[in-house]
Design a protein around this motif. Structure first.
Motif, PDB file in Angstrom:
ATOM      1  N   VAL A   1       0.842  -1.208   0.000  1.00 24.59           N
ATOM      2  CA  VAL A   1       0.000   0.000   0.000  1.00 24.59           C
ATOM      3  C   VAL A   1       0.870   1.249   0.000  1.00 24.59           C
ATOM      4  O   VAL A   1       2.040   1.220   0.386  1.00 24.59           O
ATOM      5  N   ASN A   2       0.266   2.364  -0.428  1.00 24.78           N
ATOM      6  CA  ASN A   2       0.966   3.643  -0.437  1.00 24.78           C
ATOM      7  C   ASN A   2       1.103   4.233   0.967  1.00 24.78           C
ATOM      8  O   ASN A   2       2.054   4.942   1.256  1.00 24.78           O
ATOM      9  N   GLU A   3       0.144   3.939   1.833  1.00 24.28           N
ATOM     10  CA  GLU A   3       0.120   4.508   3.176  1.00 24.28           C
ATOM     11  C   GLU A   3       0.886   3.616   4.152  1.00 24.28           C
ATOM     12  O   GLU A   3       1.020   2.424   3.936  1.00 24.28           O
ATOM     13  N   ASN A   4       1.350   4.225   5.243  1.00 25.45           N
ATOM     14  CA  ASN A   4       1.968   3.451   6.313  1.00 25.45           C
ATOM     15  C   ASN A   4       1.167   3.668   7.600  1.00 25.45           C
ATOM     16  O   ASN A   4       0.172   4.392   7.609  1.00 25.45           O
ATOM     17  N   TYR A   5       1.619   3.044   8.659  1.00 24.63           N
ATOM     18  CA  TYR A   5       0.956   3.111   9.966  1.00 24.63           C
ATOM     19  C   TYR A   5       0.681   4.563  10.388  1.00 24.63           C
ATOM     20  O   TYR A   5      -0.426   4.914  10.781  1.00 24.63           O
TER      21      TYR A   5
END
Length: 187
Positions: A39-43
């Motif tokens: 995914v492009n997003e992280n935590y």
């Protein structure tokens, strides 16, 4: 604090948490979320957006390889492990408001057999979230729909040992989008 935990030992020797959940707690608003996969997003990104906009948003990378797994513990924890939650007998469903370009498997992860932890592994009864690419959809999923491996005769979810929800896209395509506005457990 929105939850209170008290551990009780039942006759068989298992330790089960007795957790009192405040009514209408929205896991999008109240709990930390975790992400794994292409995914492009992280935590940090998903949790900043969650706090600022009140929504979870996850987008698959270009040419993703592997599954995407977004998860949230029922009893919030900074780590991806924690203590299981013992829902009351009269809890019947989870209500989710979401939008997704692909079908999602919703796993309701159970704790270990002793009822003392939510480490990786364990039982994963699951239900389906159909794709809803253009509009947000509200769905109520009865606990009786959560069956091991999604099979009609699979083992039922034990709501007295519930750890977390995993929103899994097993076959993401480039740019696949999942947005979640609300996850509320009937209590």
């Amino acid at each position: 604090m929105i939850r209170q935990s008290i551990f009780v030992i039942i006759a068989s020797g298992f330790i089960l948490p007795l957790v009192i959940l405040k009514s209408d707690i929205d896991l999008v608003k109240s709990n930390i979320w975790h992400i794994a996969g292409p995914v492009n997003e992280n935590y940090e990104t998903i949790n900043v957006v969650r706090q600022k906009e009140g929504i979870i948003r996850v987008t698959a990378k270009v040419n993703p390889v592997g599954k995407i797994e977004l998860n949230v513990l029922i009893t919030s924890s900074a780590s991806n492990d924690g203590v299981p939650t013992n829902l009351p007998d009269n809890s019947r469903f989870v209500k989710i408001i979401y939008k997704s370009t692909q079908p999602i498997k919703l796993q309701a992860r159970e704790g270990n057999e002793a009822g003392t932890g939510c480490v990786h592994g364990g039982s994963h009864p699951r239900a389906d979230l159909p794709a809803s690419p253009n509009t947000f959809k509200t769905i109520k999923i009865p606990w009786t729909h959560f069956r091991q491996d999604g099979l009609p005769n699979g083992k039922l979810l034990n709501i007295h040992n519930l750890c977390k929800f995993n929103f899994v896209n097993y076959h993401p395509v480039s740019g696949a989008l999942l947005e979640i506005k609300s996850v509320v457990i009937e209590n």
